[in-house]
Design a protein around this motif. Structure first.
Motif, PDB file in Angstrom:
ATOM      1  N   SER A 169       0.538  -1.172   0.051  1.00 32.13           N
ATOM      2  CA  SER A 169      -0.030  -0.049   0.033  1.00 32.13           C
ATOM      3  C   SER A 169       0.885   1.172   0.020  1.00 32.13           C
ATOM      4  CB  SER A 169      -0.847  -0.132   1.254  1.00 32.13           C
ATOM      5  OG  SER A 169      -0.107   0.147   2.495  1.00 32.13           O
ATOM      6  N   GLY A 170       2.261   1.023  -0.126  1.00 33.98           N
ATOM      7  CA  GLY A 170       2.900   2.225  -0.295  1.00 33.98           C
ATOM      8  C   GLY A 170       3.346   2.648   1.323  1.00 33.98           C
ATOM      9  N   PHE A 171       4.215   3.782   1.375  1.00 36.19           N
ATOM     10  CA  PHE A 171       4.675   4.235   2.525  1.00 36.19           C
ATOM     11  C   PHE A 171       3.818   5.115   3.179  1.00 36.19           C
ATOM     12  CE2 PHE A 171       8.522   2.739   0.380  1.00 36.19           C
ATOM     13  CZ  PHE A 171       9.257   2.189   1.354  1.00 36.19           C
ATOM     14  N   ALA A 172       3.195   4.868   4.486  1.00 39.35           N
ATOM     15  CA  ALA A 172       2.573   5.694   5.202  1.00 39.35           C
ATOM     16  C   ALA A 172       3.257   6.936   5.594  1.00 39.35           C
ATOM     17  CB  ALA A 172       1.960   5.162   6.536  1.00 39.35           C
ATOM     18  N   PRO A 173       2.679   8.202   6.001  1.00 34.04           N
ATOM     19  CA  PRO A 173       3.227   9.166   6.271  1.00 34.04           C
ATOM     20  C   PRO A 173       4.288   9.312   7.451  1.00 34.04           C
ATOM     21  CG  PRO A 173       1.003   9.489   6.150  1.00 34.04           C
ATOM     22  CD  PRO A 173       0.939   8.617   5.822  1.00 34.04           C
ATOM     23  N   GLY A 174       3.768   8.394   8.527  1.00 29.52           N
ATOM     24  CA  GLY A 174       4.797   8.090   9.745  1.00 29.52           C
ATOM     25  C   GLY A 174       6.042   7.725   9.090  1.00 29.52           C
ATOM     26  N   GLU A 175       5.728   6.761   8.393  1.00 31.13           N
ATOM     27  CA  GLU A 175       7.150   5.717   7.912  1.00 31.13           C
ATOM     28  C   GLU A 175       7.951   6.570   7.015  1.00 31.13           C
ATOM     29  OE1 GLU A 175       5.077   1.326   7.494  1.00 31.13           O
ATOM     30  OE2 GLU A 175       4.879   2.695   5.671  1.00 31.13           O
ATOM     31  N   ILE A 176       7.149   7.457   6.201  1.00 32.30           N
ATOM     32  CA  ILE A 176       8.091   8.619   5.464  1.00 32.30           C
ATOM     33  C   ILE A 176       8.803   9.322   6.200  1.00 32.30           C
ATOM     34  CG2 ILE A 176       7.714  10.507   3.793  1.00 32.30           C
ATOM     35  CD1 ILE A 176       5.473   9.186   2.682  1.00 32.30           C
ATOM     36  N   ALA A 177       8.161  10.006   7.262  1.00 21.62           N
ATOM     37  CA  ALA A 177       9.062  10.749   8.453  1.00 21.62           C
ATOM     38  C   ALA A 177      10.048   9.747   8.832  1.00 21.62           C
ATOM     39  CB  ALA A 177       8.025  11.116   9.563  1.00 21.62           C
ATOM     40  N   LEU A 178       9.935   8.514   9.145  1.00 21.38           N
ATOM     41  CA  LEU A 178      11.011   8.013   9.788  1.00 21.38           C
ATOM     42  C   LEU A 178      12.148   7.706   8.597  1.00 21.38           C
ATOM     43  CD1 LEU A 178       8.919   4.996  11.468  1.00 21.38           C
ATOM     44  CD2 LEU A 178      10.752   6.593  12.634  1.00 21.38           C
ATOM     45  N   VAL A 179      11.863   7.483   7.430  1.00 17.62           N
ATOM     46  CA  VAL A 179      12.880   7.662   6.403  1.00 17.62           C
ATOM     47  C   VAL A 179      13.681   8.680   6.532  1.00 17.62           C
ATOM     48  CG1 VAL A 179      13.147   7.279   3.883  1.00 17.62           C
ATOM     49  CG2 VAL A 179      11.683   5.747   4.951  1.00 17.62           C
ATOM     50  N   GLU A 180      13.093   9.771   6.322  1.00 17.30           N
ATOM     51  CA  GLU A 180      13.676  11.074   6.156  1.00 17.30           C
ATOM     52  C   GLU A 180      14.455  11.321   7.617  1.00 17.30           C
ATOM     53  OE1 GLU A 180      10.184  13.788   5.857  1.00 17.30           O
ATOM     54  OE2 GLU A 180      10.760  13.662   3.752  1.00 17.30           O
ATOM     55  N   LEU A 181      14.058  10.794   8.558  1.00 19.41           N
ATOM     56  CA  LEU A 181      14.762  11.128  10.082  1.00 19.41           C
ATOM     57  C   LEU A 181      16.255   9.923   9.715  1.00 19.41           C
ATOM     58  CD1 LEU A 181      15.649  11.195  12.913  1.00 19.41           C
ATOM     59  CD2 LEU A 181      13.924   9.461  13.358  1.00 19.41           C
ATOM     60  N   PHE A 182      15.962   8.959   9.418  1.00 22.84           N
ATOM     61  CA  PHE A 182      17.321   7.762   9.271  1.00 22.84           C
ATOM     62  C   PHE A 182      18.089   8.506   8.047  1.00 22.84           C
ATOM     63  CE2 PHE A 182      14.590   4.726  11.489  1.00 22.84           C
ATOM     64  CZ  PHE A 182      15.441   4.469  12.547  1.00 22.84           C
ATOM     65  N   SER A 183      17.506   9.060   7.046  1.00 26.43           N
ATOM     66  CA  SER A 183      18.287   9.606   6.138  1.00 26.43           C
ATOM     67  C   SER A 183      19.358  10.643   6.589  1.00 26.43           C
ATOM     68  CB  SER A 183      17.658  10.149   4.699  1.00 26.43           C
ATOM     69  OG  SER A 183      16.939  11.345   5.231  1.00 26.43           O
ATOM     70  N   GLN A 184      18.734  11.652   7.479  1.00 28.14           N
ATOM     71  CA  GLN A 184      19.643  12.283   8.183  1.00 28.14           C
ATOM     72  C   GLN A 184      20.506  12.174   9.169  1.00 28.14           C
ATOM     73  OE1 GLN A 184      17.294  16.055   9.564  1.00 28.14           O
ATOM     74  NE2 GLN A 184      15.538  14.968   8.520  1.00 28.14           N
TER      75      GLN A 184
END
Length: 372
Positions: free
Chosen positions: A170-185
């Motif tokens: 179902s794709g990445f949920a908003p919370g999961e996107i926030a986590l991905v962005e966090l880990f990228s930083q």
């Protein structure tokens, strides 16, 4: 800069990223349990150990954001290549990715744009369009979504983290996107700090003008080679080199011309030796070369080659030809000789070469005072 400063800088960068993501996650009502999982991972990422960072990227981040596969690439800026550091794919993937490829792959697109690429359906994705020809391994995945995450430190891309095959299609949920962005930083800051720390360490061992190892590092290497020879057998040859008449060159053409002479001669010296040999800038106009497991005869041949290569090609400075030459002293030493005796004895041979008219090679000849 020491390690503590680098870690402090990294911690501050990560704390800002954690606070931003914490606000997002807590607003969604699921922040506490997720943050309990994130906090120890953030501490693990905040280090100068690239393997530990890679472990978190491949073993922990996928489970938190709900994907099967992850791959971590680190950018080699000099050669414009992404190198695969670690992955958990059970099938073959690219070990290197050139940034110069055309058309660019999704990873290259992410590096160029410095923006996260989230793909809900790779077959219909429009920005950017990802052609089938760019998806060599597409048949290995069960779902058609993925995240291509550029890792950025101080506005410079340092790598890419790929997350593929969402466990729920179902794709990445908003919370999961926030986590991905966090880990990228977090990951980007740590990899950037590792690169910075390695560059500082490298600069501390090298001579800034020639790119050869410096005087202190030369002695460290000589000690290591002596230890290796004592353990495994063999002898060490050492070459000492002095540029002839450098003061006259400086007085006639200026110190910038003298620097060019030093730099060019260092390159010619390096071109005459093997990869396992170590050339150093020993002093202002003096160089030294350690030749492990090398006979005196072979070291003499190398020395004579250096003299010829330098003398046969003048240095060009502002359209003028500057004749250059070197004097060389060479010797071979047993493992029971200490580093100071080795350098002083080859230096003695170098002095003999200078006295003999320069532009020549002299071999250290042991005498009774050196063999009590």
């Amino acid at each position: 800069m020491d390690v503590d400063w680098v870690n402090l800088y990294s911690s501050r960068t990560m704390n800002r990223a954690e606070r931003k993501s914490e606000d997002t996650l807590c607003d969604q009502g699921s922040g506490i349990s997720i943050l309990h999982r994130i906090t120890p991972l953030a501490r693990q990422i905040n280090c100068l150990d690239i393997e530990r960072i890679a472990d978190v990227c491949i073993n922990d981040i996928p489970s938190i954001v709900g994907v099967r596969f992850a791959s971590l690439y680190v950018l080699d800026e000099t050669n414009h290549i992404l190198h695969l550091l670690k992955h958990n794919h059970p099938f073959r993937i690219n070990k290197i990715v050139s940034l110069n490829q055309s058309p660019p792959s999704p990873m290259v697109m992410a590096v160029r744009s410095k923006e996260l690429i989230l793909v809900g359906d790779i077959d219909t994705h429009k920005k950017p369009v990802i052609r089938k020809s760019q998806r060599v391994f597409a048949e290995n995945y069960k779902t058609r979504n993925c995240a291509i995450v550029p890792l950025i430190c101080q506005d410079r891309v340092v790598g890419v983290l790929n997350l593929a095959d969402k466990l729920q299609d179902s794709g990445f949920a908003p919370g999961e996107i926030a986590l991905v962005e966090l880990f990228s930083q977090l990951v980007g800051a740590s990899i950037g700090n590792i690169k910075l720390f390695e560059r500082i360490q490298h600069q501390a061992t090298m001579d800034g003008l020639t790119g050869l190892v410096n005087h202190r590092t030369f002695y460290e290497i000589l000690e290591k080679e002596l230890w290796r020879s004592r353990r495994y057998g063999g002898k060490i040859s050492l070459i000492m080199i002095d540029i002839d008449n450098l003061k006259k060159i400086n007085d006639t053409y200026g110190h910038r011309a003298g620097d060019k002479v030093i730099n060019e001669i260092s390159g010619r010296i390096k071109g005459c030796i093997r990869q396992i040999d170590v050339a150093a800038r020993y002093g202002g106009d003096e160089f030294s070369v350690v030749l492990p497991n090398t006979s005196l005869g072979d070291a003499t041949v190398v020395s004579e080659r250096m003299v010829d290569v330098v003398a046969n090609s003048p240095v060009i400075w502002q359209k003028e030809q500057i004749p250059v030459s070197i004097s060389v002293g060479v010797g071979q030493y047993d493992t029971d000789t200490n580093p100071e005796d080795i350098t002083s004895r080859s230096d003695e041979a170098l002095y003999t070469a200078k006295q003999a008219g320069k532009n020549t090679v002299r071999i250290f000849q042991p005498s009774r005072k050196h063999n009590p």
